[in-house]
Design a protein around this motif. Structure first.
Motif, PDB file in Angstrom:
ATOM      1  N   ARG A   3      13.013   7.910  25.818  1.00  0.00           N
ATOM      2  CA  ARG A   3      12.574   8.684  26.818  1.00  0.00           C
ATOM      3  C   ARG A   3      12.600  10.168  26.341  1.00  0.00           C
ATOM      4  NH1 ARG A   3      17.586   7.197  29.750  1.00  0.00           N
ATOM      5  NH2 ARG A   3      18.824   8.896  29.700  1.00  0.00           N
ATOM      6  N   GLN A   4      13.576  10.387  25.544  1.00  0.00           N
ATOM      7  CA  GLN A   4      13.542  11.682  24.918  1.00  0.00           C
ATOM      8  C   GLN A   4      12.565  12.388  24.269  1.00  0.00           C
ATOM      9  OE1 GLN A   4      17.395  11.266  23.593  1.00  0.00           O
ATOM     10  NE2 GLN A   4      18.558  11.789  25.553  1.00  0.00           N
ATOM     11  N   ASN A   5      12.044  11.427  23.272  1.00  0.00           N
ATOM     12  CA  ASN A   5      10.687  11.704  22.666  1.00  0.00           C
ATOM     13  C   ASN A   5       9.626  10.465  22.813  1.00  0.00           C
ATOM     14  OD1 ASN A   5      11.956   9.549  21.269  1.00  0.00           O
ATOM     15  ND2 ASN A   5      11.567   9.618  19.300  1.00  0.00           N
ATOM     16  N   ALA A   6       9.210  10.527  23.945  1.00  0.00           N
ATOM     17  CA  ALA A   6       8.226   9.578  24.680  1.00  0.00           C
ATOM     18  C   ALA A   6       6.797   9.719  23.834  1.00  0.00           C
ATOM     19  CB  ALA A   6       8.102   9.723  26.084  1.00  0.00           C
ATOM     20  N   ALA A   7       6.497  10.646  23.635  1.00  0.00           N
ATOM     21  CA  ALA A   7       5.081  10.936  23.074  1.00  0.00           C
ATOM     22  C   ALA A   7       5.207  12.018  21.954  1.00  0.00           C
ATOM     23  CB  ALA A   7       4.052  11.464  23.999  1.00  0.00           C
ATOM     24  N   PRO A   8       5.993  11.447  20.732  1.00  0.00           N
ATOM     25  CA  PRO A   8       5.874  12.579  19.416  1.00  0.00           C
ATOM     26  C   PRO A   8       4.908  13.052  18.843  1.00  0.00           C
ATOM     27  CG  PRO A   8       6.514  10.198  18.829  1.00  0.00           C
ATOM     28  CD  PRO A   8       6.386   9.943  20.395  1.00  0.00           C
ATOM     29  N   GLY A   9       3.875  12.411  18.839  1.00  0.00           N
ATOM     30  CA  GLY A   9       2.604  12.635  18.501  1.00  0.00           C
ATOM     31  C   GLY A   9       2.151  14.032  19.149  1.00  0.00           C
ATOM     32  N   VAL A  10       2.186  13.790  20.609  1.00  0.00           N
ATOM     33  CA  VAL A  10       1.746  14.704  21.425  1.00  0.00           C
ATOM     34  C   VAL A  10       2.446  16.066  21.451  1.00  0.00           C
ATOM     35  CG1 VAL A  10       1.583  15.326  23.928  1.00  0.00           C
ATOM     36  CG2 VAL A  10       0.707  13.197  23.317  1.00  0.00           C
ATOM     37  N   GLN A  11       3.890  15.727  21.293  1.00  0.00           N
ATOM     38  CA  GLN A  11       4.712  16.873  21.057  1.00  0.00           C
ATOM     39  C   GLN A  11       4.377  17.661  19.841  1.00  0.00           C
ATOM     40  OE1 GLN A  11       7.584  17.882  23.405  1.00  0.00           O
ATOM     41  NE2 GLN A  11       6.940  19.736  21.990  1.00  0.00           N
ATOM     42  N   ARG A  12       4.267  17.003  18.660  1.00  0.00           N
ATOM     43  CA  ARG A  12       3.923  17.725  17.360  1.00  0.00           C
ATOM     44  C   ARG A  12       2.639  18.387  17.710  1.00  0.00           C
ATOM     45  NH1 ARG A  12       5.827  12.934  15.076  1.00  0.00           N
ATOM     46  NH2 ARG A  12       3.634  12.207  15.246  1.00  0.00           N
ATOM     47  N   PHE A  13       1.520  18.063  18.491  1.00  0.00           N
ATOM     48  CA  PHE A  13       0.295  18.612  18.663  1.00  0.00           C
ATOM     49  C   PHE A  13       0.662  19.979  19.376  1.00  0.00           C
ATOM     50  CE2 PHE A  13      -3.227  19.163  21.614  1.00  0.00           C
ATOM     51  CZ  PHE A  13      -4.298  19.621  20.586  1.00  0.00           C
ATOM     52  N   ILE A  14       1.335  19.538  20.480  1.00  0.00           N
ATOM     53  CA  ILE A  14       1.637  20.752  21.363  1.00  0.00           C
ATOM     54  C   ILE A  14       2.447  21.878  20.344  1.00  0.00           C
ATOM     55  CG2 ILE A  14       2.931  21.687  23.434  1.00  0.00           C
ATOM     56  CD1 ILE A  14       0.400  20.132  23.968  1.00  0.00           C
ATOM     57  N   ASP A  15       3.513  21.616  19.718  1.00  0.00           N
ATOM     58  CA  ASP A  15       3.867  22.781  18.998  1.00  0.00           C
ATOM     59  C   ASP A  15       3.102  23.491  18.158  1.00  0.00           C
ATOM     60  OD1 ASP A  15       6.264  21.879  20.233  1.00  0.00           O
ATOM     61  OD2 ASP A  15       7.002  20.633  18.673  1.00  0.00           O
ATOM     62  N   ARG A  16       2.360  22.819  17.487  1.00  0.00           N
ATOM     63  CA  ARG A  16       1.180  23.477  16.630  1.00  0.00           C
ATOM     64  C   ARG A  16       0.304  24.403  17.147  1.00  0.00           C
ATOM     65  NH1 ARG A  16       0.009  20.178  10.783  1.00  0.00           N
ATOM     66  NH2 ARG A  16       2.350  19.427  10.584  1.00  0.00           N
ATOM     67  N   LEU A  17      -0.382  23.563  18.408  1.00  0.00           N
ATOM     68  CA  LEU A  17      -1.382  24.505  18.942  1.00  0.00           C
ATOM     69  C   LEU A  17      -0.538  25.651  19.616  1.00  0.00           C
ATOM     70  CD1 LEU A  17      -4.023  24.561  20.140  1.00  0.00           C
ATOM     71  CD2 LEU A  17      -3.124  23.340  21.911  1.00  0.00           C
ATOM     72  N   THR A  18       0.833  25.569  20.136  1.00  0.00           N
ATOM     73  CA  THR A  18       1.267  26.555  20.724  1.00  0.00           C
ATOM     74  C   THR A  18       1.615  27.485  19.685  1.00  0.00           C
ATOM     75  OG1 THR A  18       2.566  25.164  22.424  1.00  0.00           O
ATOM     76  CG2 THR A  18       3.514  27.369  21.861  1.00  0.00           C
ATOM     77  N   LEU A  19       1.731  27.333  18.588  1.00  0.00           N
ATOM     78  CA  LEU A  19       2.467  28.156  17.235  1.00  0.00           C
ATOM     79  C   LEU A  19       0.900  29.189  17.157  1.00  0.00           C
ATOM     80  CD1 LEU A  19       3.887  29.526  15.089  1.00  0.00           C
ATOM     81  CD2 LEU A  19       3.111  27.397  13.532  1.00  0.00           C
ATOM     82  N   PHE A  20      -0.210  28.386  17.027  1.00  0.00           N
ATOM     83  CA  PHE A  20      -1.423  28.934  16.544  1.00  0.00           C
ATOM     84  C   PHE A  20      -1.958  30.085  17.643  1.00  0.00           C
ATOM     85  CE2 PHE A  20      -5.940  29.262  16.245  1.00  0.00           C
ATOM     86  CZ  PHE A  20      -5.958  29.704  14.787  1.00  0.00           C
ATOM     87  N   LEU A  21      -1.794  29.450  19.056  1.00  0.00           N
ATOM     88  CA  LEU A  21      -2.150  30.415  19.889  1.00  0.00           C
ATOM     89  C   LEU A  21      -1.203  31.647  20.008  1.00  0.00           C
ATOM     90  CD1 LEU A  21      -3.270  27.682  22.753  1.00  0.00           C
ATOM     91  CD2 LEU A  21      -4.859  29.084  21.011  1.00  0.00           C
ATOM     92  N   SER A  22       0.282  31.415  19.862  1.00  0.00           N
ATOM     93  CA  SER A  22       1.162  32.427  20.099  1.00  0.00           C
ATOM     94  C   SER A  22       0.841  33.536  18.897  1.00  0.00           C
ATOM     95  CB  SER A  22       2.352  31.926  19.888  1.00  0.00           C
ATOM     96  OG  SER A  22       2.889  31.036  21.002  1.00  0.00           O
ATOM     97  N   LEU A  23       0.536  32.974  17.741  1.00  0.00           N
ATOM     98  CA  LEU A  23       0.218  33.975  16.588  1.00  0.00           C
ATOM     99  C   LEU A  23      -1.110  34.812  17.132  1.00  0.00           C
ATOM    100  CD1 LEU A  23       0.832  31.826  13.533  1.00  0.00           C
ATOM    101  CD2 LEU A  23       2.318  33.622  14.403  1.00  0.00           C
ATOM    102  N   VAL A  24      -2.350  34.034  17.531  1.00  0.00           N
ATOM    103  CA  VAL A  24      -3.223  34.849  17.715  1.00  0.00           C
ATOM    104  C   VAL A  24      -3.030  35.655  18.906  1.00  0.00           C
ATOM    105  CG1 VAL A  24      -5.632  34.435  19.045  1.00  0.00           C
ATOM    106  CG2 VAL A  24      -4.911  32.812  17.121  1.00  0.00           C
ATOM    107  N   GLY A  25      -2.194  35.398  20.030  1.00  0.00           N
ATOM    108  CA  GLY A  25      -1.740  36.363  20.852  1.00  0.00           C
ATOM    109  C   GLY A  25      -1.125  37.497  20.398  1.00  0.00           C
TER     110      GLY A  25
END
Length: 863
Positions: A267-289
């Motif tokens: 339950r601590q890594n219920a959706a690892p693929g989703v988590q990796r996607f969110i991390d990368r998208l957050t990184l990119f959007l943060s850099l654009v911000g």
């Protein structure tokens, strides 16, 4: 009270007390009196800061809210406290006994299959999920007619029940109560599915969901040796919320069955693929911000310069009356920081409420869970970014004003000094920039990418400033003798207080991002929609049993329009060790780490694949019967650190097979042909249960007929249509690009605001020049034409840089990161040039319209 009297009063306050805390207190009082005049000239300052801080705070807050949602609902998303997944085989009795001794277990099967309407020709690929009575252990499956889930799947009226994604019913033309066929079994559709609680844990799906019972699946004939079926064992622990008990249980399972070959999630890594996607998208959007905030920093510098320009006489009076330079710096830095605090608070407030707004308005359509609450750390980070950017761009003009002598300030209107601040202010600026980069490295997840991004941003700043300076230098040396409008436009580029550098800098970064994203988007779209379908097969046929293979291939080859029929044996396995080191302990390049995660498609072959190029080693000889050998994709081997002669161990149906790497191959993944990371020698896998994978090419017109013929004749075979799979990928990419474009729009908006602020820089000088020119006979139309031409030249130069920088960036992303073909997109070039020109001319004319309307007498009398 006159300006001189006001200045004298402030000077008396600034010089009447000794240095130290009393002097600083005086600076605070003078600064507060200055602010009573309002926010004139600081609206762009505030807007840039609010947008940049709000963008960073929103991205980070939403990301944290999603992570909180994933953590808070981990049991529901996973469907249990832990999940143990196997492909092809069923968990053995000892394995199941251990799981069932620790809590309630739910066993479910997932597979891809073909479903068709019994009373119609509609058919489609489905993601079937066969469940038991315990499913779901957490959460609830909601149906459109509010029926009970177990009752809807039960055997009644001679048929097993099924519930389906509404999309499935639309595709095959079925409705509630109709019969659909999957394999050799007819199921009755009892209800459409409204909510599937554990949908996220299944990752990417190429077809709509279809629920049935395990008993129904077994009756369908789809469960055959080697069939591509995933078995998941989910457990609800007796102590369901005890993290220590969960960790102890997982360790016990790993130690008791180290060679089980199952994939374990908790339950601590219920959706690892989703988590990796969110991390990368957050990184990119943060850099654009962060880029938007940096672009806004230029606006901050312009606003401070304009503000000091309006206070030039007051500063000169203060200095003439004995105010120390330090007091001047303190007074105006305090004002800047107070205004920055206002902008940062507004930006942070926006970022704080965005998760609540999304949860209240879009929760039903968001594909991810959102735990909206107040998250102080992202907001604190965004506020700190705002403070550091303000200081980085305000210290320089403030330091310059602090050190300029009074006579230079009086002359600055007609002959601006080019002096730079003293070394202390330069060092302070550098320190703030270093802190800014350090905060980004500390806040953003991928430090190496963040560092390279910071370097690229710094290089872009330097190049843009250099281009602006070069344009000023070149315009001053153009020998024009005719054409007053053109001569005036070009001379305006290098006149005192010209906004040339600020315009090129502010608009250049936003347009560069626009060009980069537009070209990447266009190249990927073309690759997927034009090039890939031309190379890729039309269908992948899966789960063809060995006793069906020859007949299936003969029938498919005989179909009109079918060509390039190819087939390979296929089974699944998991990489368990590399050179004897457990796979979970191997440090692999992030781009190929997927090879060591989860199950991989495996095959064996006497000869090299048709599309393979052997780069190292040799293929095994015909009828080879020595130690097991394997040929590995070169890219994957290099990312893991392997070469010819090394060994790799895979777990196939619970059996460990160790093979020596005999060769490395170049694999053309984008062709979507039958490519495998690992191709074994036949003696290594021939005895394992397996199915066959067959591909075929056909025209678009022939595809429906081929699909109908083959799926009717072989009901257990799954057909994956490449076009539908590509449509699914395109849809996901479109959603991703929508978020990216939104972030880029913020950057462009900030750039436009900064552009307007840059145009306002030196506006007093421009008004004075316009008045003088009109006094000597220049018409408003001539001045308007000269200004428009000046701004058009600035826009075109900025567009040129954006095209070069964006083209190079997109080339690197597409060819190096995504390893696909790149082509120049003329439409993007023309759009960029047009956008830059229109924005620059519009912002310039709107900002300088007051210069065209100014009356001569007040200006000439210096009123």
């Amino acid at each position: 009270m006159t300006i001189s009297e006001t200045g004298a009063l402030r000077a008396n306050e600034a010089t009447s007390r000794p240095t130290g805390s009393h002097a600083f207190g005086t600076s605070v009082r003078v600064a507060m009196r200055e602010l009573r005049s309002g926010l004139q000239g600081f609206w762009i300052f505030l807007s840039c800061l609010i947008l940049g801080v709000a963008a960073l705070a929103s991205v980070q807050s939403v990301s944290t809210a999603i992570e909180g949602g994933l953590a808070e609902r981990g049991q529901t998303i996973l469907g249990g406290d832990a999940e143990f997944t196997l492909v092809h085989r069923e968990a053995g009795a000892p394995e199941q006994a251990l799981l069932r001794s620790r809590g309630q277990v739910s066993e479910l099967f997932t597979l891809r299959a073909m479903a068709r309407a019994v009373n119609g020709d509609g058919r489609t690929l489905v993601e079937a999920k066969a469940v038991d009575d315990a499913y779901p252990l957490f959460g609830e499956v909601r149906l459109a007619n509010d029926a009970g889930f177990d009752d809807a799947l039960a055997f009644k009226d001679g048929h097993w029940g099924a519930v389906a994604d509404p999309i499935l019913l639309t595709r095959i033309g079925a409705k509630e109560g109709d019969l659909i066929q999957i394999g050799s079994l007819q199921l009755q559709v009892r209800a459409p599915v409204v909510n599937e609680p554990d949908r996220l844990s299944d990752g990417l799906m190429f077809g709509p969901r279809l629920f049935m019972t395990r008993e129904a699946l077994l009756a369908s004939g789809l469960v055959q040796p080697g069939s591509l079926i995933t078995r998941a064992y989910r457990i609800k622990l007796n102590a369901p919320n005890d993290d220590a008990a969960l960790g102890s249980f997982l360790n016990e399972v790993r130690e008791t069955f180290p060679d089980a070959g199952w994939r374990i999630k908790s339950r601590q890594n219920a959706a690892p693929g989703v988590q990796r996607f969110i991390d990368r998208l957050t990184l990119f959007l943060s850099l654009v911000g962060l880029t938007a905030l940096f672009v806004g920093g230029v606006g901050i510098a312009n606003a401070v310069t304009n503000f000091l320009d309006g206070r030039r006489r007051n500063i000169a009076i203060l200095k003439c009356l004995g105010a120390p330079g330090r007091a001047i710096f303190q007074i105006y830095l305090i004002q800047v920081l107070i205004l920055a605090a206002l902008g940062i608070m507004i930006g942070v407030s926006i970022g704080a409420i965005v998760p609540f707004v999304l949860q209240s308005t879009l929760q039903d359509i968001l594909p991810l869970p959102l735990e909206a609450q107040f998250y102080p750390m992202p907001l604190l980070a965004a506020a700190t970014f705002g403070v550091l950017v303000t200081l980085a761009f305000a210290i320089w003009p403030l330091g310059r004003a602090r050190d300029l002598p009074a006579q230079a300030l009086f002359r600055d209107a007609i002959s601006p000094s080019r002096s730079i601040p003293r070394i202390g202010y330069i060092i302070a600026t550098v320190i703030v920039l270093v802190l800014l980069i350090g905060l980004a490295l500390l806040t953003f997840p991928d430090r190496m990418l963040t560092l390279w991004y910071a370097v690229g941003l710094a290089v872009a700043f330097v190049i843009l400033v250099g281009m602006g300076r070069a344009l000023m230098w070149a315009s001053a040396r153009i020998p024009f003798r005719r054409g007053p409008i053109l001569r005036l436009a070009i001379s305006n580029l290098h006149r005192p207080a010209a906004p040339t550098v600020s315009v090129v800098l502010s608009l250049g970064l936003g347009l560069s991002l626009f060009v980069t994203l537009a070209m990447v988007d266009d190249n990927l779209t073309r690759e997927l929609q034009r090039n890939v379908p031309g190379q890729a097969p039309s269908f992948f046929f899966l789960d063809i049993q060995p006793d069906q293979h020859d007949r299936f291939e003969q029938m498919l080859t005989a179909e009109k329009g079918a060509h390039d029929v190819q087939s390979v044996p296929m089974l699944r396995g998991q990489v368990s060790a590399v050179n004897g080191v457990p796979a979970r302990e191997v440090k692999a390049d992030p781009e190929v780490a997927w090879v060591l995660r989860g199950d991989r498609g495996l095959t064996y072959s006497e000869t090299p694949p048709a599309n393979a190029v052997i780069t190292q080693g040799e293929w095994w000889p015909p009828n080879y019967e020595g130690e097991p050998l394997v040929s590995m994709a070169e890219e994957a081997a290099q990312g893991i650190g392997l070469t010819v002669g090394d060994s790799i161990t895979v777990n196939v149906l619970g059996r460990e097979i160790t093979a020596k790497i005999a060769s490395l191959r170049q694999v053309e993944w984008r062709s979507l042909s039958m490519n495998f990371v690992l191709v074994f020698s036949p003696n290594a896998l021939r005895g394992a249960p397996h199915t066959f994978l067959v591909t075929v090419k056909a025209s678009t017109e022939d595809e429906p007929r081929i699909l109908k013929t083959m799926s009717d004749a072989f009901t257990n075979v799954t057909a994956v249509r490449v076009k539908e799979a590509l449509d699914t990928v395109n849809e996901l990419m479109s959603q991703l690009l929508l978020a990216v474009r939104g972030a880029n729009a913020v950057t462009l908006l900030v750039g436009i605001l900064v552009l307007a602020g840059a145009m306002a820089t030196g506006l007093r000088t421009r008004i004075y020049d316009a008045v003088v020119l009109k006094t000597f006979g220049a018409s408003r139309h001539q001045l308007l034409a000269a200004y428009a031409l000046e701004y058009a030249l600035l826009g075109l130069v900025t567009a040129l840089f954006a095209l070069i920088a964006g083209t190079l960036a997109s080339l690197a992303i597409v060819q190096l990161a995504m390893q696909t073909d790149w082509s120049f997109v003329p439409e993007v070039a023309f759009t960029t040039a047009f956008l830059a020109t229109v924005l620059t001319i519009s912002a310039g004319l709107i900002t300088t319209w007051s210069a065209l309307r100014a009356k001569a007498s007040p200006i000439l009398r210096n009123e």
